[in-house]
Write an enzyme that holds these catalytic residues in place. Structure first.
Site, PDB file in Angstrom:
ATOM      1  CE1 TYR A  51      -4.221  -1.529   0.201  1.00  0.00           C
ATOM      2  CE2 TYR A  51      -3.053  -3.113   1.562  1.00  0.00           C
ATOM      3  CZ  TYR A  51      -4.158  -2.760   0.808  1.00  0.00           C
ATOM      4  OH  TYR A  51      -5.193  -3.628   0.660  1.00  0.00           O
ATOM      5  CE1 TYR A 177      -7.165  -5.380   4.071  1.00  0.00           C
ATOM      6  CE2 TYR A 177      -6.366  -7.061   5.589  1.00  0.00           C
ATOM      7  CZ  TYR A 177      -6.290  -6.397   4.363  1.00  0.00           C
ATOM      8  OH  TYR A 177      -5.344  -6.778   3.447  1.00  0.00           O
ATOM      9  CG  ASP A 278     -10.831 -12.702   8.738  1.00  0.00           C
ATOM     10  OD1 ASP A 278      -9.845 -13.246   9.263  1.00  0.00           O
ATOM     11  OD2 ASP A 278     -10.741 -11.884   7.797  1.00  0.00           O
ATOM     12  CE  LYS A 307      -2.385  -9.862   9.298  1.00  0.00           C
ATOM     13  NZ  LYS A 307      -3.687  -9.544   8.720  1.00  0.00           N
TER      14      LYS A 307
HETATM   15  C1  LIG Z   1      -4.281  -9.718   7.441  1.00  0.00           C
HETATM   16  C2  LIG Z   1      -5.681 -10.124   7.388  1.00  0.00           C
HETATM   17  C3  LIG Z   1      -6.202 -10.809   6.278  1.00  0.00           C
HETATM   18  C4  LIG Z   1      -5.388 -11.100   5.033  1.00  0.00           C
HETATM   19  O1  LIG Z   1      -4.296 -11.908   5.295  1.00  0.00           O
HETATM   20  P1  LIG Z   1      -3.050 -11.927   4.262  1.00  0.00           P
HETATM   21  O2  LIG Z   1      -2.167 -13.010   4.782  1.00  0.00           O
HETATM   22  O3  LIG Z   1      -2.435 -10.556   4.355  1.00  0.00           O
HETATM   23  O4  LIG Z   1      -3.596 -12.200   2.913  1.00  0.00           O
HETATM   24  C5  LIG Z   1      -7.521 -11.215   6.324  1.00  0.00           C
HETATM   25  N1  LIG Z   1      -8.289 -10.948   7.403  1.00  0.00           N
HETATM   26  C6  LIG Z   1      -7.822 -10.301   8.484  1.00  0.00           C
HETATM   27  C7  LIG Z   1      -8.717 -10.083   9.659  1.00  0.00           C
HETATM   28  C8  LIG Z   1      -6.505  -9.858   8.518  1.00  0.00           C
HETATM   29  O5  LIG Z   1      -6.057  -9.192   9.587  1.00  0.00           O
END
Ligand SMILES: *Cc1c(COP(=O)(O)O)cnc(C)c1O
Length: 457
Positions: A51, A177, A278, A307
């Site tokens: 970004y 996000y 998520d 992550k």
């Molecule tokens: C970072 C993140 C993603 C995307 O993960 P990437 O490994 O960067 O593709 C999806 N959802 C949440 C909540 C995130 O923090």
């Protein structure tokens, strides 16, 4: 285990990749044998960073140990970011290094189509054990965004399998996000995300307001009203609700009431809509519970992890679902979940993830995260009185100082580097989510730097 676990300290130093002092490099004269002036010129000219426009300021890192990043000029920074939620055990950890090296000696990678291997099986078992009982079918993906794509695909294939292909839209909340691929983008916050840029190309999903009731305020039933109206009005076309449980990350670092999540679960059940949680940012203890869903004792139908899954070592993510959903998908037209990345279940990444999960579950992460939370509450509180600050909030090992106006992220990052810490603000948010192994003195350096830098805004 004490905060200054001696095996960790000595181990991390012994494993330092490049211990040559600055100025003794073979070709270039800088650390790592590199001419950093030339290297940085190349970086500015040719490499995109996340970004950011080409040529935006970046700082070269030559090593990382424990909670410290070593820059090319020899400066050592206390890391407040855990490399975006991931490095929960700190860097260059001897246990994780050992797990990856051992796997490297056996095989770095092998295709997962028609083959399987120990690291994937070991990881699958741990993920099934770690998550609520109904979640027992595991898809190992290569990044968080892909885990979200897979989750959405599971929901769509489920409804196709049930003979309800009209249920293909998603409902989410603003301020979320979920990643950078196209289906993931469609459920990111429509304002801070990229909806305007890609209008017509990003699926149009349904958005309820950001959950208004804060994590530790008394529950306010009106907070769920608009969400309830939307799910009721659109149940026939909704495949799933997707959201970040309790803590919204990159969309605004916002912590909302567990009752909101319980209401969402009940509404999904009442209206025949799947719930996708998520937990890519929140999983593995970050919010003070192993999963953020645990704050509400809610079990989603589909769960995304990423992550911190590998302790920040390698890219890997996972999407879990229930036997019921997997069965319906399996009996659908395709007969299988239609996804399969080249590097699916990469053995090195799976080995790192197994070691990271074992390190987490055998250690005192709960006490460490609680300790970080208490200290963040106490040491960031003075920021609340500053002119430039509109809010201070802490949940688990996440500390957020929200400013009244957007900050100049690059200028502020430079000031933090000068103060000896790595903090990377965005928008109106100056925030930290340190590795769980950070000791109180280092954390105090971090919070003092934030207080000082924000006071000067
Ligand atoms: C970072 C993140 C993603 C995307 O993960 P990437 O490994 O960067 O593709 C999806 N959802 C949440 C909540 C995130 O923090």
């Amino acid at each position: 285990m004490s905060r200054t676990d001696p095996t960790f300290e000595t181990g991390s130093r012994a494993c330092t990749a490049d211990s040559r002092p600055a100025g003794t490099g073979a070709e270039g004269g800088g650390p790592g044998g590199r001419d950093w002036a030339r290297a940085m010129a190349f970086d500015h000219a040719h490499l995109w960073h996340p970004y950011a426009p080409l040529g935006a300021p970046v700082w070269p890192v030559v090593a990382a140990d424990g909670v410290r990043l070593t820059l090319a000029d020899g400066r050592r920074l206390i890391d407040g970011m855990s490399s975006w939620w991931a490095a929960i055990h700190g860097y260059n950890h001897p246990v994780l290094n050992q797990a990856v090296s051992a796997q490297l000696g056996r095989m770095a990678h092998v295709m997962f189509g028609g083959l399987t291997h120990g690291p994937a099986i070991d990881l699958g078992q741990r993920l099934v054990d770690l998550t609520p009982a109904p979640l027992e079918k595991v898809f190992l993906c290569d990044s968080g965004s892909v885990a979200v794509e897979v989750a959405i695909k599971m929901a769509l294939q489920y409804w196709q399998g049930r003979g309800r292909p009209g249920k293909h839209r998603l409902l989410t909340v603003r301020g979320g996000y979920h990643g950078d691929t196209f289906a993931a983008m469609s459920v990111c916050d429509p304002v801070t995300g990229m909806h305007r840029l890609f209008t017509g190309l990003v699926f149009k999903q349904l958005f309820a307001p950001r959950p208004a009731c804060r994590f530790d305020d008394p529950w306010e039933p009106s907070a769920i009203a608009e969400f309830a109206d939307l799910i009721m009005a659109h149940a026939d076309e909704l495949a799933a609700v997707i959201l970040e449980p309790i803590a919204q990350g990159a969309g605004g670092m916002w912590f909302y009431h567990p009752q909101y999540l319980r209401e969402v679960r009940a509404l999904c059940d009442a209206h025949g809509v799947l719930l996708i949680a998520d937990e890519i940012a929140t999983g593995f203890g970050r919010t003070g519970r192993l999963l953020a869903c645990d704050h509400a004792r809610v079990t989603p139908d589909i769960l995304c992890l990423g992550k911190a899954l590998t302790g920040g070592y390698m890219t890997l993510a996972a999407t879990l679902t229930t036997a019921d959903i997997a069965t319906v998908i399996g009996h659908g037209e395709a007969g299988a979940l239609m996804h399969g990345p080249t590097f699916m279940a990469n053995p090195l990444a799976c080995a790192a993830a197994v070691a990271s999960i074992d390190l987490l579950t055998s250690g005192d992460w709960q006490a460490r995260v609680d300790g970080i939370a208490r200290q963040l509450v106490c040491e960031l509180e003075p920021c609340r009185g500053l002119a430039a600050v509109s809010d201070v909030r802490v949940l688990g090992a996440i500390g957020v100082v929200e400013t009244r106006a957007a900050v100049d992220a690059s200028a502020l990052t430079a000031r933090f580097v000068d103060a000896g810490v790595w903090v990377r603000p965005f928008g109106r948010l100056v925030y930290v989510m340190p590795p769980y192994v950070m000791d109180p003195d280092d954390l105090s350096v971090l919070t003092a730097a934030i207080t000082r830098v924000v006071a000067d805004l």
